[in-house]
Design a protein around this motif. Structure first.
Motif, PDB file in Angstrom:
ATOM      1  N   PRO A 139       0.846  -1.210   0.000  1.00  0.00           N
ATOM      2  CA  PRO A 139       0.000   0.000   0.000  1.00  0.00           C
ATOM      3  C   PRO A 139       0.871   1.247   0.000  1.00  0.00           C
ATOM      4  O   PRO A 139       1.988   1.242   0.540  1.00  0.00           O
ATOM      5  N   GLU A 178      -2.094   5.682   2.204  1.00  0.00           N
ATOM      6  CA  GLU A 178      -3.029   4.693   2.752  1.00  0.00           C
ATOM      7  C   GLU A 178      -2.598   4.272   4.154  1.00  0.00           C
ATOM      8  O   GLU A 178      -3.413   4.154   5.075  1.00  0.00           O
ATOM      9  N   LYS A 179      -1.301   4.035   4.320  1.00  0.00           N
ATOM     10  CA  LYS A 179      -0.800   3.608   5.625  1.00  0.00           C
ATOM     11  C   LYS A 179      -0.987   4.707   6.674  1.00  0.00           C
ATOM     12  O   LYS A 179      -1.426   4.435   7.804  1.00  0.00           O
ATOM     13  N   TYR A 180      -0.656   5.922   6.313  1.00  0.00           N
ATOM     14  CA  TYR A 180      -0.732   7.000   7.305  1.00  0.00           C
ATOM     15  C   TYR A 180      -2.183   7.353   7.622  1.00  0.00           C
ATOM     16  O   TYR A 180      -2.519   7.642   8.776  1.00  0.00           O
ATOM     17  N   THR A 181      -3.037   7.316   6.615  1.00  0.00           N
ATOM     18  CA  THR A 181      -4.453   7.584   6.865  1.00  0.00           C
ATOM     19  C   THR A 181      -5.020   6.558   7.839  1.00  0.00           C
ATOM     20  O   THR A 181      -5.747   6.909   8.787  1.00  0.00           O
ATOM     21  N   SER A 182      -4.714   5.294   7.635  1.00  0.00           N
ATOM     22  CA  SER A 182      -5.198   4.233   8.530  1.00  0.00           C
ATOM     23  C   SER A 182      -4.702   4.457   9.951  1.00  0.00           C
ATOM     24  O   SER A 182      -5.454   4.275  10.921  1.00  0.00           O
ATOM     25  N   LYS A 183      -3.448   4.862  10.095  1.00  0.00           N
ATOM     26  CA  LYS A 183      -2.884   5.100  11.423  1.00  0.00           C
ATOM     27  C   LYS A 183      -3.631   6.217  12.144  1.00  0.00           C
ATOM     28  O   LYS A 183      -4.002   6.087  13.321  1.00  0.00           O
ATOM     29  N   LEU A 226      -6.633   7.436  11.503  1.00  0.00           N
ATOM     30  CA  LEU A 226      -8.023   7.059  11.764  1.00  0.00           C
ATOM     31  C   LEU A 226      -8.101   6.150  12.986  1.00  0.00           C
ATOM     32  O   LEU A 226      -8.989   6.295  13.833  1.00  0.00           O
ATOM     33  N   GLU A 227      -7.153   5.242  13.090  1.00  0.00           N
ATOM     34  CA  GLU A 227      -7.157   4.298  14.199  1.00  0.00           C
ATOM     35  C   GLU A 227      -6.934   4.986  15.534  1.00  0.00           C
ATOM     36  O   GLU A 227      -7.561   4.640  16.536  1.00  0.00           O
ATOM     37  N   THR A 267     -13.133  10.135   9.019  1.00  0.00           N
ATOM     38  CA  THR A 267     -13.286   9.759   7.613  1.00  0.00           C
ATOM     39  C   THR A 267     -13.726  10.955   6.785  1.00  0.00           C
ATOM     40  O   THR A 267     -13.276  11.130   5.635  1.00  0.00           O
TER      41      THR A 267
END
Length: 880
Positions: free
Chosen positions: A549, A553-558, A560-561, A567
């Protein structure tokens, strides 16, 4: 242990007797129970057999066995207070705490004293197992913990998680395990060493286990950042780094800073995605795989501006250049997208006059400037980036020279307001010799810019070549270890770590004014260009890349988590940038630049090759020449100049007085002096130029008794501005130094900038500068330069090579059209020649001038003409 005030150890000798005054053992211990330090210190013991013999001369006694009475009214009370604090479990000074623990363990006074003396080198160690055991008890664990900690500081980078693809696994080093030092995870750390100002290394209590200490060390030195600084020699630099490195990750950035990093990462990734969709068959050498460079560079600029930087000069190769131009320097998107579709168009000025556009160059070679950039905090910073050829790293010394010139003309003498940032590729940084030449100039007094920030876009592959086949060193950054420059290796998929090291680099540069290196370990999503097939040579790497990815994508997921963004916020950021790009693409279809801005600020008013310029007079009135000539020959009476040099100056003075016998060196000095009088900055650089290869110049004099230096041309005017005349011996380099001076010449036309080769044939060591910049820069990038290149050329007994500057090569590179003459050149009004208004000149349409001055008078006017005209052209001089 140490001696308290009032302690006496006396010993004296004379011709007739030798006497040693012995003190009793330092302390006596009571193994069953301790009756207090006062009682122990008051206990005296007999000297015993080791001391006096009844009928023999006294023998010398080791200092560790001498007895000292500490007891006094103040010291006894002090010692009792320490004992009481220790008994209550309160913190006491570390060395006293260790002492009291040893007392509790039953160590004898002699053992304690002997162990301390041995550790300090005060006396030979006694062959006493008990004394050795005590020393080990006190220091062994602390020494092991210290060694383990230092191992992480020095080698932790080799175990750091740096490869975003996971192909290069961190090394497994035994020396970074507790077991290597005889420690186990459950051991109590106890105490450690700490540097305190004025006290050196002191022991401080440390809580926790060895296991927790190792976890902390791994989090600091073996996570996504690898800190490499063991090569740095200055303690204050290492201390500064350890303090900055020790800041926990949780303290790096707040929620607002993380949202800003997400926005900037989005711009970087989506910019490349947009171009890939709209122009899939176009070469652009995108930043795909190294997207975090953009938020990192912007964080660096933000931090630098907060520290007082007002201008940043960048230089980089083509990889990721378009993204940097758009998202860091703020080049208008509609202009850039127009270059994708239509290319460079011939343009007209507002009055309909033709504007020179040159031959042009590919879009990923072009530079730009933005004088109106604002940081995230709203601080104004001027940003610019030099144009560059495909020759990787060749632009690096130009950027350094340009920065140095900006510092000179802005009065930035402490080099805190103007900064240089160089971006490199991993293969070129380790492979190109000009990289070291550039580093080598970093701390030279006449070339330093107060530290450069180097950023390496480490794709882990050079075109199609693996690192193991392209360099002999572990890292592509190892050349920087020649300097006291810290190296920060960082995983390019960790945006926060990238921004962290960029900010740390900016603060380092501000604190120490030396270079710093950021090794951005990333990957190249496509081949060497977007049309290249990388799987031909790297099938496994590109299989992994296809499954990885992207950074956004990786940083957005981090985020958000962890709840930093929602979102909806993520969608708003993406929608906003997509709309911006779509709008710019539509505007690019009708985009037409009204004003090319090919020259700016101090260059405004200078003529392009299609705008005819006037020829100006270069002569100087005789009274002025004589006045300024006499001043430049003055040497202070108390200055002990070499007798041969004095004769040269006496001859110059006589030639100026009589007007006869003006030689090459005198004509050159007169040209310099008269230009200085007119406010022109004069700079001459090169190998041995202060004296001159042939001892003809002697611009810098050396006192034969004190070694003091004196520069006569620094004193030709009353109140002359320091540094307005600069003559400086360079490093033994042609490529780097000529590039530096070329970059210097690009900044201000009101200057005479010169580079002199030691011998003319040495110029081919800088052939890339001649070919890619000096002879073609104006046509490709619309930037003029008046740089003068002096090439000693002639039969002077130097052999076949040193007798030729390869004149024919420079003539071959001239682009003059012999059949194209300016209007009026064939039938000019001759009176105009003497009034300095003649417009008929063919020099403006040439790329440079190649001359062989036949007399000193020619040379004098040649140098002055470089400044006294309305355009600038490089000048190649075959000098004697």
């Amino acid at each position: 242990f140490f001696f308290l005030p009032g302690t006496e150890i006396t010993g004296f000798t004379s011709a007739s007797t030798t006497r040693t005054t012995r003190r009793e053992p330092m302390l006596s211990f009571r193994s069953a129970s301790r009756a207090g330090l006062r009682a122990l210190l008051s206990t005296r013991t007999s000297p015993g057999a080791a001391g006096y013999a009844a009928d023999a001369s006294p023998k010398p006694v080791p200092i560790a066995q001498l007895s000292d009475s500490f007891i006094s009214g103040s010291s006894a009370n002090y010692l009792e207070s320490i004992e009481a604090d220790h008994a209550r479990g309160e913190q006491v000074e570390p060395s006293w705490a260790a002492f009291l623990r040893a007392m509790d363990a039953g160590a004898s006074p002699a053992e304690m004293s002997e162990a301390f003396s041995s550790s300090q080198g005060l006396a030979p160690r006694l062959a006493d197992d008990a004394a050795i055991a005590v020393a080990q008890t006190l220091d062994a664990k602390m020494t092991k913990v210290l060694a383990l900690t230092q191992a992480y500081e020095n080698l932790g980078h080799r175990m750091a998680d740096l490869d975003p693809l996971g192909l290069q696994k961190p090394e497994s080093l035994g020396c970074l395990t507790p077991e290597f030092y005889g420690l186990s995870g459950g051991d109590d750390v106890g105490c450690a060493l700490k540097v305190e100002k004025g006290n050196g290394m002191v022991k401080v209590p440390v809580g926790g286990s060895v296991e927790s200490l190792v976890a902390e060390l791994r989090a600091t030195y073996c996570d996504k950042i690898g800190y490499e600084f063991s090569h740095i020699t200055k303690p204050e630099m290492r201390k500064w780094l350890l303090k900055g490195i020790g800041q926990p990750r949780s303290a790096w950035h707040d929620a607002g800073a993380k949202r800003l990093m997400l926005e900037r990462t989005s711009q970087s990734v989506m910019f490349e995605d947009f171009l890939n969709r709209k122009f899939p068959a176009t070469k652009r050498f995108g930043l795909d795989g190294g997207w975090s460079l953009i938020p990192g560079m912007l964080s660096m600029v933000d931090t630098s501006a907060d520290l007082g930087v007002e201008e940043v000069s960048f230089a980089m190769a083509h990889r990721g250049r378009l993204n940097v131009l758009a998202n860091v320097l703020g080049k208008p998107l509609e202009q850039m997208l127009n270059e994708f579709t239509e290319g460079v168009k011939p343009q007209k000025g507002e009055d309909g006059e033709e504007i020179y556009t040159g031959s042009g160059d590919v879009k990923y070679h072009l530079g730009t400037s933005n004088p109106f950039f604002k940081t995230s905090a709203g601080k104004p910073v001027k940003l610019s980036i030099l144009s560059n050829p495909s020759h990787l790293e060749a632009v690096s010394p130009l950027a350094i020279g340009k920065t140095r010139a900006k510092q000179h003309f802005s009065g930035d003498h402490d080099r805190s307001k103007t900064m240089c940032v160089l971006l490199h590729g991993d293969g070129s940084h380790s492979g190109q010799g000009v990289v070291y030449e550039t580093y080598d100039m970093s701390q030279l007094p006449d070339y330093t810019v107060g530290g450069t920030i180097h950023i390496i876009i480490n794709n882990q592959v050079a075109y199609t070549t693996d690192p193991k086949f392209s360099r002999s060193s572990p890292y592509c950054t190892d050349v920087a270890k020649a300097l006291d420059a810290p190296i920060f290796h960082v995983n390019g998929d960790d945006v926060e770590s990238v921004c962290r090291v960029m900010e740390l680099a900016a603060r380092w540069r501000a604190a120490f004014k030396t270079d710093v290196v950021v090794d951005l370990v990333c990957y190249r999503k496509h081949g060497h260009n977007e049309g290249d097939e990388p799987a031909f040579t790297h099938p496994l790497m590109y299989k992994t890349i296809a499954e990885t990815p992207n950074t956004l994508e990786k940083y957005t997921s981090k985020l958000l988590e962890e709840g930093t963004v929602t979102t909806a916020e993520v969608k708003a950021i993406r929608d906003s940038f997509n709309h911006k790009m779509s709008t710019a693409l539509e505007a690019s279809k009708t985009y037409e630049a009204k004003d090319f801005h090919w020259l700016e600020n101090v260059w405004l008013g200078f003529k392009s090759p299609v705008q005819m310029a006037r020829i100006k007079a270069t002569g100087v009135e005789m009274p002025v020449l004589k006045e300024i000539g006499m001043r430049m020959c003055e040497i202070p009476k108390k200055f002990n100049v070499h007798r041969k040099v004095k004769k040269i100056y006496d001859n110059r003075r006589k030639a100026i007085e009589t007007g006869e016998g003006i030689d090459w060196g005198t004509a050159e000095a007169l040209a310099f002096a008269t230009l200085l009088r007119e406010g022109v900055h004069v700079r001459l650089s090169g190998q041995d130029v202060e004296r001159g290869t042939f001892a003809h110049r002697h611009a810098v004099l050396h006192d034969q008794k004190s070694g003091e230096r004196y520069v006569p041309l620094d004193h030709v005017l009353d109140g002359q501005e320091p540094g307005n005349f600069k003559v400086c011996n360079s490093a033994l380099s042609e490529f780097g130094v000529l590039g530096f001076e070329l970059g210097y010449s690009l900044v201000n036309p009101n200057s005479l900038v010169m580079w002199e080769a030691q011998f003319g044939d040495f110029a081919n060591g800088a052939q890339v500068i001649f070919d890619q910049f000096l002879s073609s820069g104006e046509a490709k990038w619309l930037r003029q330069s008046g740089l003068v290149v002096l090439l000693p050329h002639g039969y002077d007994g130097g052999g076949a090579e040193h007798s030729s500057a390869r004149l024919e090569r420079f003539l071959q590179m001239c682009d003059e059209d012999p059949f194209e003459l300016p209007e009026g050149a064939l039938n000019p009004d001759k009176t105009d020649f003497f009034e300095g208004v003649h417009l008929g000149t063919n020099l403006q349409r040439c790329n440079w001038q190649v001359v062989n001055a036949s007399t000193p008078a020619n040379y004098f006017h040649l140098l002055r003409r470089q400044v006294h005209r309305e355009f600038r052209k490089p000048l190649i001089v075959m000098s004697p």
